[in-house]
Scaffold this motif. Sequence first.
Motif, PDB file in Angstrom:
ATOM      1  N   UNK A  63       0.808  -1.217   0.000  1.00 11.72           N
ATOM      2  CA  UNK A  63       0.000   0.000   0.000  1.00 11.72           C
ATOM      3  C   UNK A  63       0.846   1.274   0.000  1.00 11.72           C
ATOM      4  N   UNK A  64       1.960   1.286   0.750  1.00 12.08           N
ATOM      5  CA  UNK A  64       2.821   2.471   0.760  1.00 12.08           C
ATOM      6  C   UNK A  64       4.276   2.143   0.408  1.00 12.08           C
ATOM      7  N   UNK A  65       4.512   0.939  -0.109  1.00 10.29           N
ATOM      8  CA  UNK A  65       5.845   0.493  -0.550  1.00 10.29           C
ATOM      9  C   UNK A  65       6.894   0.581   0.549  1.00 10.29           C
ATOM     10  N   UNK A  66       6.502   0.319   1.791  1.00 11.47           N
ATOM     11  CA  UNK A  66       7.426   0.388   2.921  1.00 11.47           C
ATOM     12  C   UNK A  66       8.032  -0.992   3.183  1.00 11.47           C
ATOM     13  N   UNK A  67       9.337  -1.011   3.419  1.00 13.98           N
ATOM     14  CA  UNK A  67      10.064  -2.246   3.694  1.00 13.98           C
ATOM     15  C   UNK A  67      10.789  -2.104   5.028  1.00 13.98           C
ATOM     16  N   UNK A  68      10.665  -3.133   5.860  1.00 12.62           N
ATOM     17  CA  UNK A  68      11.324  -3.165   7.157  1.00 12.62           C
ATOM     18  C   UNK A  68      11.958  -4.531   7.350  1.00 12.62           C
ATOM     19  N   UNK A  69      13.202  -4.537   7.778  1.00 10.44           N
ATOM     20  CA  UNK A  69      13.839  -5.760   8.237  1.00 10.44           C
ATOM     21  C   UNK A  69      14.364  -5.448   9.638  1.00 10.44           C
ATOM     22  N   UNK A  70      14.004  -6.293  10.619  1.00  9.49           N
ATOM     23  CA  UNK A  70      14.368  -6.043  12.005  1.00  9.49           C
ATOM     24  C   UNK A  70      14.711  -7.358  12.698  1.00  9.49           C
ATOM     25  N   UNK A  71      15.646  -7.292  13.657  1.00 11.85           N
ATOM     26  CA  UNK A  71      16.046  -8.504  14.373  1.00 11.85           C
ATOM     27  C   UNK A  71      16.721  -8.114  15.686  1.00 11.85           C
ATOM     28  N   UNK A  72      16.918  -9.115  16.530  1.00 16.98           N
ATOM     29  CA  UNK A  72      17.580  -8.927  17.814  1.00 16.98           C
ATOM     30  C   UNK A  72      18.597 -10.031  18.052  1.00 16.98           C
ATOM     31  N   UNK A  73      19.586  -9.672  18.834  1.00 18.06           N
ATOM     32  CA  UNK A  73      20.517 -10.640  19.367  1.00 18.06           C
ATOM     33  C   UNK A  73      20.268 -10.615  20.872  1.00 18.06           C
ATOM     34  N   UNK A  74      19.501 -11.562  21.366  1.00 17.82           N
ATOM     35  CA  UNK A  74      19.028 -11.552  22.742  1.00 17.82           C
ATOM     36  C   UNK A  74      20.074 -12.163  23.672  1.00 17.82           C
ATOM     37  N   UNK A  75      20.388 -11.428  24.726  1.00 17.95           N
ATOM     38  CA  UNK A  75      21.253 -11.904  25.809  1.00 17.95           C
ATOM     39  C   UNK A  75      20.651 -11.396  27.112  1.00 17.95           C
ATOM     40  N   UNK A  76      20.834 -12.128  28.178  1.00 17.92           N
ATOM     41  CA  UNK A  76      20.274 -11.724  29.465  1.00 17.92           C
ATOM     42  C   UNK A  76      21.381 -11.465  30.472  1.00 17.92           C
ATOM     43  N   UNK A  77      21.204 -10.413  31.279  1.00 12.62           N
ATOM     44  CA  UNK A  77      22.177 -10.099  32.323  1.00 12.62           C
ATOM     45  C   UNK A  77      21.870 -10.925  33.576  1.00 12.62           C
ATOM     46  N   UNK A  78      22.610 -10.669  34.651  1.00  9.93           N
ATOM     47  CA  UNK A  78      22.462 -11.436  35.895  1.00  9.93           C
ATOM     48  C   UNK A  78      21.093 -11.286  36.540  1.00  9.93           C
ATOM     49  N   UNK A  79      20.414 -10.158  36.276  1.00  8.45           N
ATOM     50  CA  UNK A  79      19.076  -9.928  36.835  1.00  8.45           C
ATOM     51  C   UNK A  79      17.967 -10.449  35.928  1.00  8.45           C
ATOM     52  N   UNK A  80      18.329 -11.061  34.807  1.00  7.93           N
ATOM     53  CA  UNK A  80      17.331 -11.597  33.890  1.00  7.93           C
ATOM     54  C   UNK A  80      16.784 -10.573  32.899  1.00  7.93           C
TER      55      UNK A  80
END
Length: 172
Positions: A63-80
Amino acid sequence: MKVMYFFLPFLFLTGCERETPQPPDPLDLLPLATQTGENTLGFLLDGEPWTPNRIFQGQYRKSDSAFLVACENVEFDDEGENAGQGFSIFTHKLAKAGSYKLSVLPSSRGSFTRLSDGCRYITFDNKPGNLSIDRFDTISRVISGSFTFMAISEDNCKDTLSITHGRFDVSF
């Protein structure tokens, strides 16, 4: 003759050079540059390989020709708490394969966030990056390409990040 047998092992031991193990080329640690909708992404972040370990998405809105690519590299600290990193590229008006400039919104932008300290980096107009779309297929629903850009801190963090040799292959 016995003297020769005595020195022969010594010659073998001193004549051989040991090869020092070389660290792997950082580019070899990135996903292959494919164009089949493999849902892969990777790049060098200040020369070090970066790939997501979770939460990956590619979206294209016709509809508006918008493109998104998104990602995460998940890591947790000592408090979660999530202490990982997030990455995204957004571009507006993506209509075909070709080269697009990454600068600031509303047209297009690249961003990188470190969740551990809240530092967010974005592309900027002074030194725009490049997004190259190699495959843009709305029938097979695949977008693949490469990218490179410098990102400046929005906060009081390190001034800039260098994101190079980026590649992605997403289905949407």
